[in-house]
Design a protein around this motif. Structure first.
Motif, PDB file in Angstrom:
ATOM      1  N   ARG A  74     -10.286  -6.222  -0.326  1.00 40.39           N
ATOM      2  CA  ARG A  74      -9.013  -5.908   0.384  1.00 40.39           C
ATOM      3  C   ARG A  74      -7.919  -5.437  -0.598  1.00 40.39           C
ATOM      4  O   ARG A  74      -7.240  -4.464  -0.207  1.00 40.39           O
ATOM      5  N   VAL A  75      -7.810  -6.040  -1.825  1.00 38.37           N
ATOM      6  CA  VAL A  75      -6.698  -5.845  -2.578  1.00 38.37           C
ATOM      7  C   VAL A  75      -6.932  -4.424  -3.275  1.00 38.37           C
ATOM      8  O   VAL A  75      -6.160  -3.275  -3.456  1.00 38.37           O
ATOM      9  N   GLU A  76      -8.005  -3.996  -3.781  1.00 37.44           N
ATOM     10  CA  GLU A  76      -8.290  -3.054  -4.496  1.00 37.44           C
ATOM     11  C   GLU A  76      -8.504  -1.784  -3.458  1.00 37.44           C
ATOM     12  O   GLU A  76      -7.806  -0.533  -3.865  1.00 37.44           O
ATOM     13  N   THR A  77      -8.919  -1.673  -2.375  1.00 34.82           N
ATOM     14  CA  THR A  77      -8.939  -0.465  -1.509  1.00 34.82           C
ATOM     15  C   THR A  77      -7.558  -0.274  -0.900  1.00 34.82           C
ATOM     16  O   THR A  77      -7.019   0.895  -0.826  1.00 34.82           O
ATOM     17  N   LEU A  78      -6.795  -1.490  -0.346  1.00 35.67           N
ATOM     18  CA  LEU A  78      -5.669  -1.258   0.250  1.00 35.67           C
ATOM     19  C   LEU A  78      -4.372  -1.059  -0.673  1.00 35.67           C
ATOM     20  O   LEU A  78      -3.328  -0.172  -0.607  1.00 35.67           O
ATOM     21  N   VAL A  79      -4.329  -1.907  -1.797  1.00 43.00           N
ATOM     22  CA  VAL A  79      -3.179  -1.694  -2.900  1.00 43.00           C
ATOM     23  C   VAL A  79      -3.496  -0.727  -3.921  1.00 43.00           C
ATOM     24  O   VAL A  79      -2.321  -0.326  -4.548  1.00 43.00           O
ATOM     25  N   PHE A  80      -4.630  -0.788  -4.237  1.00 42.87           N
ATOM     26  CA  PHE A  80      -4.910   0.043  -5.494  1.00 42.87           C
ATOM     27  C   PHE A  80      -6.016   1.077  -5.213  1.00 42.87           C
ATOM     28  O   PHE A  80      -7.163   1.236  -6.013  1.00 42.87           O
ATOM     29  N   ARG A 117       0.320   0.133 -12.450  1.00 38.53           N
ATOM     30  CA  ARG A 117      -0.622   0.035 -11.388  1.00 38.53           C
ATOM     31  C   ARG A 117      -1.903  -0.596 -12.331  1.00 38.53           C
ATOM     32  O   ARG A 117      -2.558  -1.459 -11.679  1.00 38.53           O
ATOM     33  N   THR A 118      -2.260   0.089 -13.338  1.00 38.84           N
ATOM     34  CA  THR A 118      -3.517  -0.392 -14.026  1.00 38.84           C
ATOM     35  C   THR A 118      -3.406  -1.708 -14.497  1.00 38.84           C
ATOM     36  O   THR A 118      -4.284  -2.615 -14.150  1.00 38.84           O
ATOM     37  N   ALA A 119      -2.316  -2.216 -14.963  1.00 41.44           N
ATOM     38  CA  ALA A 119      -2.065  -3.591 -15.381  1.00 41.44           C
ATOM     39  C   ALA A 119      -2.476  -4.702 -14.226  1.00 41.44           C
ATOM     40  O   ALA A 119      -2.968  -5.568 -14.478  1.00 41.44           O
ATOM     41  N   LEU A 120      -1.601  -4.313 -13.067  1.00 45.44           N
ATOM     42  CA  LEU A 120      -1.688  -5.071 -11.941  1.00 45.44           C
ATOM     43  C   LEU A 120      -3.069  -5.088 -11.552  1.00 45.44           C
ATOM     44  O   LEU A 120      -3.653  -6.290 -10.871  1.00 45.44           O
ATOM     45  N   GLY A 121      -3.704  -3.984 -11.382  1.00 44.97           N
ATOM     46  CA  GLY A 121      -4.896  -4.047 -10.789  1.00 44.97           C
ATOM     47  C   GLY A 121      -5.942  -4.707 -11.895  1.00 44.97           C
ATOM     48  O   GLY A 121      -6.962  -5.385 -11.162  1.00 44.97           O
ATOM     49  N   LEU A 122      -6.056  -4.771 -13.004  1.00 43.34           N
ATOM     50  CA  LEU A 122      -6.669  -5.441 -13.910  1.00 43.34           C
ATOM     51  C   LEU A 122      -6.818  -7.029 -13.708  1.00 43.34           C
ATOM     52  O   LEU A 122      -7.406  -7.749 -13.742  1.00 43.34           O
ATOM     53  N   LEU A 123      -5.368  -7.402 -13.597  1.00 42.09           N
ATOM     54  CA  LEU A 123      -4.982  -8.891 -13.557  1.00 42.09           C
ATOM     55  C   LEU A 123      -5.517  -9.282 -12.196  1.00 42.09           C
ATOM     56  O   LEU A 123      -6.428 -10.353 -12.227  1.00 42.09           O
ATOM     57  N   PHE A 124      -5.545  -8.533 -11.213  1.00 41.52           N
ATOM     58  CA  PHE A 124      -6.237  -9.230 -10.048  1.00 41.52           C
ATOM     59  C   PHE A 124      -7.653  -9.115  -9.846  1.00 41.52           C
ATOM     60  O   PHE A 124      -8.337  -9.907  -9.555  1.00 41.52           O
ATOM     61  N   LEU A 125      -8.396  -8.024 -10.628  1.00 44.34           N
ATOM     62  CA  LEU A 125      -9.663  -8.035 -11.047  1.00 44.34           C
ATOM     63  C   LEU A 125     -10.163  -9.200 -11.778  1.00 44.34           C
ATOM     64  O   LEU A 125     -11.030  -9.852 -11.533  1.00 44.34           O
ATOM     65  N   SER A 184       0.678  -1.247   0.028  1.00 45.23           N
ATOM     66  CA  SER A 184       0.001  -0.092   0.039  1.00 45.23           C
ATOM     67  C   SER A 184       0.977   1.476  -0.009  1.00 45.23           C
ATOM     68  O   SER A 184       0.500   2.364  -0.298  1.00 45.23           O
ATOM     69  N   THR A 185       2.331   1.149   0.433  1.00 43.45           N
ATOM     70  CA  THR A 185       3.190   2.298   0.592  1.00 43.45           C
ATOM     71  C   THR A 185       3.823   2.394  -0.682  1.00 43.45           C
ATOM     72  O   THR A 185       4.539   3.400  -1.165  1.00 43.45           O
ATOM     73  N   ARG A 186       4.088   1.374  -1.524  1.00 47.07           N
ATOM     74  CA  ARG A 186       5.097   1.238  -2.721  1.00 47.07           C
ATOM     75  C   ARG A 186       4.364   1.161  -4.049  1.00 47.07           C
ATOM     76  O   ARG A 186       4.895   1.750  -4.967  1.00 47.07           O
ATOM     77  N   VAL A 187       2.989   0.663  -4.050  1.00 47.53           N
ATOM     78  CA  VAL A 187       2.403   0.830  -5.355  1.00 47.53           C
ATOM     79  C   VAL A 187       2.246   2.034  -5.940  1.00 47.53           C
ATOM     80  O   VAL A 187       2.120   2.311  -7.307  1.00 47.53           O
ATOM     81  N   PRO A 188       1.528   2.960  -4.891  1.00 48.93           N
ATOM     82  CA  PRO A 188       1.577   4.310  -5.644  1.00 48.93           C
ATOM     83  C   PRO A 188       2.759   4.989  -6.290  1.00 48.93           C
ATOM     84  O   PRO A 188       2.626   5.899  -7.159  1.00 48.93           O
ATOM     85  N   ASP A 189       3.945   4.374  -5.853  1.00 51.93           N
ATOM     86  CA  ASP A 189       5.076   4.968  -6.524  1.00 51.93           C
ATOM     87  C   ASP A 189       5.340   4.260  -7.987  1.00 51.93           C
ATOM     88  O   ASP A 189       6.290   4.835  -8.808  1.00 51.93           O
ATOM     89  N   LEU A 190       4.466   3.229  -8.346  1.00 49.71           N
ATOM     90  CA  LEU A 190       4.914   2.620  -9.377  1.00 49.71           C
ATOM     91  C   LEU A 190       4.369   3.655 -10.836  1.00 49.71           C
ATOM     92  O   LEU A 190       3.522   4.198 -10.557  1.00 49.71           O
ATOM     93  N   PRO A 191       4.534   3.257 -12.091  1.00 52.53           N
ATOM     94  CA  PRO A 191       4.192   4.022 -13.219  1.00 52.53           C
ATOM     95  C   PRO A 191       2.666   3.766 -13.442  1.00 52.53           C
ATOM     96  O   PRO A 191       2.046   2.687 -12.839  1.00 52.53           O
ATOM     97  N   GLY A 192       1.779   4.635 -13.700  1.00 46.31           N
ATOM     98  CA  GLY A 192       0.621   4.660 -13.787  1.00 46.31           C
ATOM     99  C   GLY A 192       0.000   3.178 -14.753  1.00 46.31           C
ATOM    100  O   GLY A 192      -0.953   2.637 -14.167  1.00 46.31           O
TER     101      GLY A 192
END
Length: 506
Positions: A260-266, A207-215, A196-204
């Motif tokens: 949990r993943v979407e609210t905390l990590v993305f 983040r979008t690709a990882l978020g869609l994968l978990f979705l 939750s503290t490291r992902v916001p520093d990743l390129p947009g």
């Protein structure tokens, strides 16, 4: 009080090991199984009290500090769901006890109880896992157990359904492991609080690709449209009380993980258009599908798919009001969905049928079973003053208050979905309960495996779950307050991070 955190997972797992040792002693299994499940519920209830007093609790297994070690975390959301899930798991086990090891016969009791308790441990670990890898392990524990339970007393249909379920589950597991590896490669950690503290520093784009994968991963496991067709083809084939557990908890574990993943990590400041569209499609496809089938189990399975959309709708709004509605809906639907399938099991045991074309006159056959069906049927349809009405009202208010045109549209779709659900439940009531049995239908044969005492236990357990659904509505105020605090914690994430990164307890 950190010692309480692993107990909802450890006690059922210990019970499973003891049940495996005692697998040749049916009397011991009948005592040991419910006691282990009851111990998990008691530990979860104590955990709720501890979280209410102290906030989120974390424990570092083996004494390794986060993010290097295995972290288990209990906050308001996970502790609440542990109690609800544990209660339903205990109820279904008692219901199965009334039929003799879930209707599998005495010779398979030594398989049923250890595997069922392992499933219970897996569900609990999903709610407690503080990192992605152990969340993956939790799903594998849960799914490995479900493979066995689905194919108890195997038939040709059951084996084919088990193959469908296994292939889809393994596919989602491979995607999960791939997503986990990519996340570690990008962020250097899989600990949720650390992410939750490291992902916001990743390129947009990353983040979008990882978020869609978990979705996609949790969308498959949670049967979100268009990744849903495996569920109506597999769940109805299992023993009915096993289907009750699957419908109540396996998909909800995926929904919880997505929340949990979407609210905390993305996290995001505005609603997700993709999720809103998926929510609308899931609601419509699921509820329309329920109107096209005559088998009660398939109707309930499509209703389950449709109502996953309501929880996704609350998450898609990405605000406190929407998440509050999603949490309320999770609690309501876990209880009500399990109750509907247990009532269906009572019907099947009494008549030997689940087809609406061959059923009829159930209201005259058993007024008690009719009441047990009617109350949860109205609840899942959202008829006031049931728990379904309370949960849907919270979601509708969140959708209207969001200020988004797309959210307004999805709110309208959700209202239509409630009407379609009511139509599907009314169809079951009219054809199965209210009308006389068709004259050309064969005389239904009741199951010979049901004893009088067993039927009384099964009816009593089902009645307890019906009352639990009514209590959710009766105590909607305190439950909504707890859910709102849980939603606040999800949006901010500070309490969760502080519990994990503050060191927790070894």
């Amino acid at each position: 009080m950190n010692v309480l955190v692993p107990l909802p997972f450890a006690l059922p797992l210990l019970g499973a090991a003891l049940a495996l040792i005692a697998r040749r002693h049916a009397v011991w299994l009948r005592v040991l199984g419910p006691l282990a499940a009851l111990g998990g519920v008691a530990a979860s209830a104590a955990l709720v009290a501890a979280v209410a007093r102290d906030g989120a609790l974390a424990v570092q297994m083996g004494g390794w500090a986060a993010p290097s070690g295995i972290t288990l975390v209990a906050d308001r959301l996970s502790s609440l769901l542990l109690v609800v899930a544990g209660t339903v798991l205990l109820a279904v086990m008692l219901h199965a006890l009334g039929e003799g090891a879930g209707g599998t016969g005495e010779h398979e009791a030594g398989v049923f109880y250890p595997v069922y308790l392992t499933l219970t441990a897996g569900v609990s670990l999903v709610f407690l896992a503080g990192d992605l890898f152990n969340l993956f392990v939790a799903f594998e524990i849960m799914l490995a157990s479900s493979y066995v339970l689905m194919t108890l007393t195997p038939t040709g249909e059951r084996v084919r359904a088990g193959m469908t379920y296994t292939v889809v589950s393994l596919t989602s597991s491979i995607l999960f492991l791939t997503s986990l590896g990519l996340t570690y490669a990008a962020a250097g950690t899989v600990n949720l609080a650390d992410l939750s503290t490291r992902v916001p520093d990743l390129p947009g784009a990353t983040r979008t690709a990882l978020g869609l994968l978990f979705l996609v991963v949790f969308g498959i496991k949670g049967a979100i449209v268009p990744m849903h067709m495996w569920l109506p083809d597999s769940y109805p084939a299992a023993l009915t009380k096993i289907t009750a557990v699957f419908a109540a908890l396996l998909t909800k574990a995926a929904v919880y993980s997505l929340i949990r993943v979407e609210t905390l990590v993305f996290p995001r400041e505005h609603g997700s258009r993709v999720m809103l569209v998926l929510a609308a499609g899931t609601i419509i496809v699921g509820t329309l599908g329920a109107l096209t089938h005559d088998d009660i189990h398939r109707v309930f399975s499509f209703i389950l798919v449709g109502h996953i959309g309501y929880m996704l709708f609350g998450l898609a709004l990405f605000d406190v009001a929407g998440l509050t509605g999603a949490i309320l809906y999770l609690v309501h639907h876990i209880v009500v969905q399990a109750t509907l399938f247990l009532v269906s099991d009572l019907i099947q045991g009494r008549t030997g049928e689940t087809s609406l074309y061959r059923l009829g006159g159930l209201a005259g056959l058993s007024a008690f079973v009719s009441v047990l069906f009617f109350i949860p049927a109205m609840s899942v349809s959202g008829v006031p003053p049931t728990s379904g009405f309370v949960a849907k009202l919270a979601l509708f208010q969140a959708g209207v208050g969001s200020g988004s045109v797309l959210a307004y549209a999805v709110t309208g779709v959700a209202v239509v979905g409630s009407v379609l659900t009511l139509m599907a439940m009314s169809r079951i009531w009219t054809l199965g309960f209210w009308r006389p049995r068709p004259e050309d239908a064969e005389e239904p044969a009741a199951s010979e495996s049901y004893t009088h005492g067993g039927v009384r236990l099964m009816q009593s357990v089902t009645a307890v779950l019906v009352v639990a659904g009514l209590l959710i509505a009766a105590f909607a105020g305190p439950l909504a307050s707890w859910s709102r605090q849980a939603a606040d914690d999800l949006v901010s994430g500070n309490d969760y991070r502080h519990a994990v990164q503050g060191g927790g307890g070894p």
